[in-house]
Design an enzyme around this catalytic site. Structure first.
Site, PDB file in Angstrom:
ATOM      1  N   TYR A   5       4.053 -12.117   6.096  1.00 26.90           N
ATOM      2  CA  TYR A   5       2.890 -11.601   5.382  1.00 26.90           C
ATOM      3  C   TYR A   5       2.487 -12.635   4.341  1.00 26.90           C
ATOM      4  O   TYR A   5       3.174 -12.823   3.342  1.00 26.90           O
ATOM      5  CB  TYR A   5       3.237 -10.253   4.742  1.00 26.90           C
ATOM      6  CG  TYR A   5       2.104  -9.563   4.011  1.00 26.90           C
ATOM      7  CD1 TYR A   5       0.784  -9.983   4.100  1.00 26.90           C
ATOM      8  CD2 TYR A   5       2.378  -8.457   3.207  1.00 26.90           C
ATOM      9  CE1 TYR A   5      -0.228  -9.328   3.429  1.00 26.90           C
ATOM     10  CE2 TYR A   5       1.371  -7.782   2.532  1.00 26.90           C
ATOM     11  CZ  TYR A   5       0.068  -8.233   2.648  1.00 26.90           C
ATOM     12  OH  TYR A   5      -0.937  -7.586   1.967  1.00 26.90           O
TER      13      TYR A   5
ATOM     14  N   VAL B 269      -3.786  -5.356  10.544  1.00 27.09           N
ATOM     15  CA  VAL B 269      -2.963  -4.487   9.704  1.00 27.09           C
ATOM     16  C   VAL B 269      -3.874  -4.049   8.579  1.00 27.09           C
ATOM     17  O   VAL B 269      -4.181  -4.824   7.670  1.00 27.09           O
ATOM     18  CB  VAL B 269      -1.712  -5.202   9.174  1.00 27.09           C
ATOM     19  CG1 VAL B 269      -0.966  -4.286   8.201  1.00 27.09           C
ATOM     20  CG2 VAL B 269      -0.797  -5.617  10.314  1.00 27.09           C
TER      21      VAL B 269
ATOM     22  N   LYS C 228       0.826 -11.615   9.288  1.00 20.50           N
ATOM     23  CA  LYS C 228      -0.264 -10.842   8.699  1.00 20.50           C
ATOM     24  C   LYS C 228      -0.967 -11.750   7.709  1.00 20.50           C
ATOM     25  O   LYS C 228      -0.388 -12.173   6.713  1.00 20.50           O
ATOM     26  CB  LYS C 228       0.273  -9.592   8.006  1.00 20.50           C
ATOM     27  CG  LYS C 228      -0.800  -8.787   7.286  1.00 20.50           C
ATOM     28  CD  LYS C 228      -0.193  -7.628   6.501  1.00 20.50           C
ATOM     29  CE  LYS C 228      -1.258  -6.887   5.697  1.00 20.50           C
ATOM     30  NZ  LYS C 228      -0.673  -5.825   4.830  1.00 20.50           N
TER      31      LYS C 228
ATOM     32  N   THR D 156       0.832  -1.199   0.000  1.00 17.74           N
ATOM     33  CA  THR D 156       0.000   0.000   0.000  1.00 17.74           C
ATOM     34  C   THR D 156       0.868   1.250   0.000  1.00 17.74           C
ATOM     35  O   THR D 156       0.421   2.328  -0.401  1.00 17.74           O
ATOM     36  CB  THR D 156      -0.941  -0.008   1.222  1.00 17.74           C
ATOM     37  OG1 THR D 156      -1.694  -1.222   1.208  1.00 17.74           O
ATOM     38  CG2 THR D 156      -1.901   1.164   1.200  1.00 17.74           C
TER      39      THR D 156
END
Length: 299
Positions: A142, A210, A170, A54
């Site tokens: 992640y 998150v 995550k 992001t």
């Protein structure tokens, strides 16, 4: 120093994966990054992920990544966990980024599954282990197979959890069954990486989020989590349902595109996107306004 960590919540509970503001000519906007980071922490974030997807990390240089981490640390490092994204599909490069983040002062690392080259599970294990070995910082894995092309299997997560610095995951796998097993077997601190599943993942053992929508609804996410943790599941469900239009609207197209549009609508630092990302069309912006208003976001 960052806020106190616990084994159960090593990075706090509510984190936002922050966009990277750019100036009108496409340069890194460090002043804007500091203002946005301050706004997000004031809104209730325990931590910020810097240089994640992001944050348009595929388009920022290694020097820009370090400069951004340093700027955010200066702005909020005494109040929030500043976690640097260092994952790439090149183990050596990821190690270099991890060491640079540690040198800059980051409080932790986020490392995504290597994308596109599709390594086997043994390759994932060696990749993540090598990154964790390279610094003294705590690591959040992640897992996002929809983008990386490869899931981290439960067995690999269990193996990785034995590393003293791999402390969290995550989860953007979108599979509550697999998440349930992995949480139970690995003992990793589990963070939802899929905003629509924030509340469901809490119910199977996640400790926090998150978030991308945290750019616009951090107070609501905090209230939902606090309600759930205190045992008021009905209130948490009501907040979740109120936020459904926001969850949907912010991901009708690519998340960083909608996030930067939403921030611009609120007069917050964002700036343009770097190619290949593009700005929303007028029609997409109009729909985003409808979605955010339906979720109670003031523009």
């Amino acid at each position: 120093m960052a806020p106190t960590s616990t084994p159960q919540t090593p990075f706090g509970r509510v984190l936002t994966a922050m966009v990277t503001p750019f100036t009108a000519d496409g340069a890194l906007d460090l002043d804007g990054a500091q203002r946005l980071a301050t706004h997000l922490v004031d809104a209730g974030n325990d931590g910020l992920i810097i240089n994640g997807t992001t944050g348009e990390s595929p388009t920022t240089s290694d020097v820009e990544k370090s400069d951004l981490v340093r700027a955010v640390l200066e702005a909020v490092g005494d109040r929030a966990h500043v976690v640097a994204g260092v994952g790439t599909n090149d183990t050596h490069h990821s190690i270099e980024l991890a060491r640079a983040a540690e040198k800059t002062g980051a409080h932790g690392l986020l490392t995504v599954t290597p994308y596109y080259n599709k390594p086997p599970q043994e390759g994932l294990y060696r990749h993540f282990s090598a990154i964790a070995d390279a610094t003294e910082l705590p690591v959040m894995l992640y897992d996002i197979p929809g983008r990386s092309g490869v899931p981290i299997s439960t067995e690999t997560l269990v193996r990785l959890a034995e590393h003293p610095r791999i402390v969290a995951n995550k989860d953007a796998k979108g599979d509550l069954g697999r998440a349930s097993w992995a949480i139970a077997r690995s003992g990793l601190a589990w963070y939802s990486g899929d905003d629509m599943l924030n509340l469901p993942l809490l119910s199977v053992g996640a400790v926090g989020f998150v978030s991308v929508v945290g750019h616009v609804v951090t107070p609501e996410l905090r209230a939902m989590l606090d309600a759930y943790v205190s045992g008021d599941v009905q209130k948490a469900t009501e907040i979740h349902q109120k936020l459904l239009p926001v969850f949907t609207g912010m991901f009708r197209t690519q998340g960083v595109m909608t996030t930067k549009a939403a921030l611009a609508l609120q007069g917050l630092p964002a700036g343009p996107l770097r190619a290949p990302m593009v700005e929303l069309s007028p029609e997409e912006t109009a729909q985003l306004k409808i979605d955010l208003a339906a979720g109670g976001v003031e523009l």
